[in-house]
Design an enzyme around this catalytic site. Structure first.
Site, PDB file in Angstrom:
ATOM      1  N   ASP A 164       2.640  20.581 -27.971  1.00 34.00           N
ATOM      2  CA  ASP A 164       1.848  21.374 -27.028  1.00 34.00           C
ATOM      3  C   ASP A 164       2.719  21.774 -25.853  1.00 34.00           C
ATOM      4  O   ASP A 164       3.917  21.484 -25.814  1.00 34.00           O
ATOM      5  CB  ASP A 164       0.600  20.604 -26.572  1.00 34.00           C
ATOM      6  CG  ASP A 164       0.931  19.233 -25.967  1.00 34.00           C
ATOM      7  OD1 ASP A 164       2.128  18.943 -25.740  1.00 34.00           O
ATOM      8  OD2 ASP A 164       0.004  18.448 -25.720  1.00 34.00           O
ATOM      9  N   ASN A 191      -9.083  11.106 -21.761  1.00 39.36           N
ATOM     10  CA  ASN A 191     -10.390  11.581 -22.218  1.00 39.36           C
ATOM     11  C   ASN A 191     -10.476  11.651 -23.745  1.00 39.36           C
ATOM     12  O   ASN A 191     -11.395  12.251 -24.277  1.00 39.36           O
ATOM     13  CB  ASN A 191     -10.712  12.943 -21.605  1.00 39.36           C
ATOM     14  CG  ASN A 191      -9.677  14.005 -21.959  1.00 39.36           C
ATOM     15  OD1 ASN A 191      -8.705  13.735 -22.680  1.00 39.36           O
ATOM     16  ND2 ASN A 191      -9.874  15.213 -21.467  1.00 39.36           N
ATOM     17  N   HIS A 211      -8.180  13.033 -25.754  1.00 42.15           N
ATOM     18  CA  HIS A 211      -7.563  14.205 -26.364  1.00 42.15           C
ATOM     19  C   HIS A 211      -6.287  13.846 -27.123  1.00 42.15           C
ATOM     20  O   HIS A 211      -5.638  12.838 -26.865  1.00 42.15           O
ATOM     21  CB  HIS A 211      -7.318  15.312 -25.331  1.00 42.15           C
ATOM     22  CG  HIS A 211      -6.195  15.080 -24.362  1.00 42.15           C
ATOM     23  ND1 HIS A 211      -6.216  15.586 -23.083  1.00 42.15           N
ATOM     24  CD2 HIS A 211      -5.005  14.427 -24.457  1.00 42.15           C
ATOM     25  CE1 HIS A 211      -5.099  15.261 -22.452  1.00 42.15           C
ATOM     26  NE2 HIS A 211      -4.341  14.552 -23.276  1.00 42.15           N
ATOM     27  N   GLU A 220      -8.907  19.076 -26.184  1.00 42.46           N
ATOM     28  CA  GLU A 220      -9.811  18.394 -25.263  1.00 42.46           C
ATOM     29  C   GLU A 220     -11.127  18.039 -25.963  1.00 42.46           C
ATOM     30  O   GLU A 220     -11.425  18.522 -27.058  1.00 42.46           O
ATOM     31  CB  GLU A 220     -10.096  19.299 -24.058  1.00 42.46           C
ATOM     32  CG  GLU A 220      -8.882  19.600 -23.195  1.00 42.46           C
ATOM     33  CD  GLU A 220      -8.504  18.447 -22.283  1.00 42.46           C
ATOM     34  OE1 GLU A 220      -8.847  18.479 -21.099  1.00 42.46           O
ATOM     35  OE2 GLU A 220      -7.848  17.504 -22.770  1.00 42.46           O
TER      36      GLU A 220
END
Length: 272
Positions: free
Chosen positions: A90, A159, A161, A166
């Site tokens: 990413d 979170n 991810h 996400e």
């Protein structure tokens, strides 16, 4: 059912019949270690075994803090890895290309150059907003043309991810530009020491990640406990993208004691 390996004597397994424990329906391999340093040593051994397999050709690597020590340890082994194709997972969007903290530049130093990978076999994603979408499409096309990923190295987001997939990301999602949650934006701000706080990321999709033959995930620290429990013991659901790895054929999660603290399938032994 997750296969949990306890390498620290402080922990014991408890019954899966506990009312608050939802038994995972996959075969994720989870190992809990006394410290992040001990976990990194075990993760390095695992990764080296995979990299040494003759069939391994395409490897995807994540940036961020968690994997860096493992990349360094692999480099110290001085393995013959020049045949590998290395793909970035990413990238931060709207950060200058020459910024040292981008995933591309970080992975160039800590993986491609450190492992002796030819520049022509190191594939990054553009951090420029007007190039990011086309860049990630090309990344996934290259991977597909080579028959998919053999190995992927991941960190676990606070979170839940994976990459910048996400919460809300579907298991069959493709590479795309993503609006990031506040917790991810704050993590980005800290990563860049306040110089940048990217609110968008560009990421390979979960479809490509989940199709990898071997998956290695690292999560360390008490701030990862909620994500770890959702990943290992929660339902497979887009609310925690990492939970989709529960049914992966060969996913290995390396934890330190702090990150494992809220798992209910294992508990610390009572102190004497």
């Amino acid at each position: 059912m997750a296969v949990i390996q306890l390498t620290s004597a402080r922990w014991l397994k408890v019954s899966a019949k506990r009312a608050d424990f939802q038994k995972p329906d996959g075969d994720m391999n989870v190992s809990i270690h006394s410290t992040a340093e001990v976990a990194n040593a075990a993760a390095t051994d695992c990764l080296v075994r995979w990299l040494a397999q003759p069939a391994t050709r395409s490897v995807m690597v994540a940036g961020g803090n968690s994997p860096l020590a493992v990349y360094q340890s692999v480099a110290q082994r001085r393995l013959a890895l020049a045949h590998l194709n290395i793909f970035a997972l990413d990238e931060y969007v709207s950060v200058p290309l020459d910024e040292g903290g981008t995933c591309a530049n970080l992975l160039r130093r800590s993986v491609a150059e450190a492992w002796g990978i030819p520049a022509s076999q190191f594939f990054t994603i553009s951090s420029l907003e007007n190039e990011a979408l086309e860049s990630i499409r090309q990344q996934e096309q290259r991977i597909a043309a080579l028959g998919g990923l053999d190995v992927i190295v991941l960190g676990l987001g606070q979170n839940g991810h994976l990459g910048f997939n996400e919460p809300g990301s579907a298991a069959d999602s493709h590479g795309r530009v993503v609006d990031l949650e506040a917790v991810s934006v704050e993590a980005n701000r800290k990563w860049f020491d306040g110089r940048y706080a990217p609110a968008k990321g560009v990421t390979v999709g979960l479809k490509t990640i989940l199709a990898a033959r071997h998956v290695l995930v690292m999560a360390y620290g008490s701030h990862k406990t909620t994500a770890v429990r959702a990943m290992v013991e929660g339902p497979r659901h887009p609310h925690c993208p990492a939970s989709f790895l529960q049914k992966h054929a060969d996913a290995h999660l390396f934890l330190d004691e702090s990150a494992a603290e809220t798992l209910v399938s294992v508990q610390p032994k009572p102190r004497k």
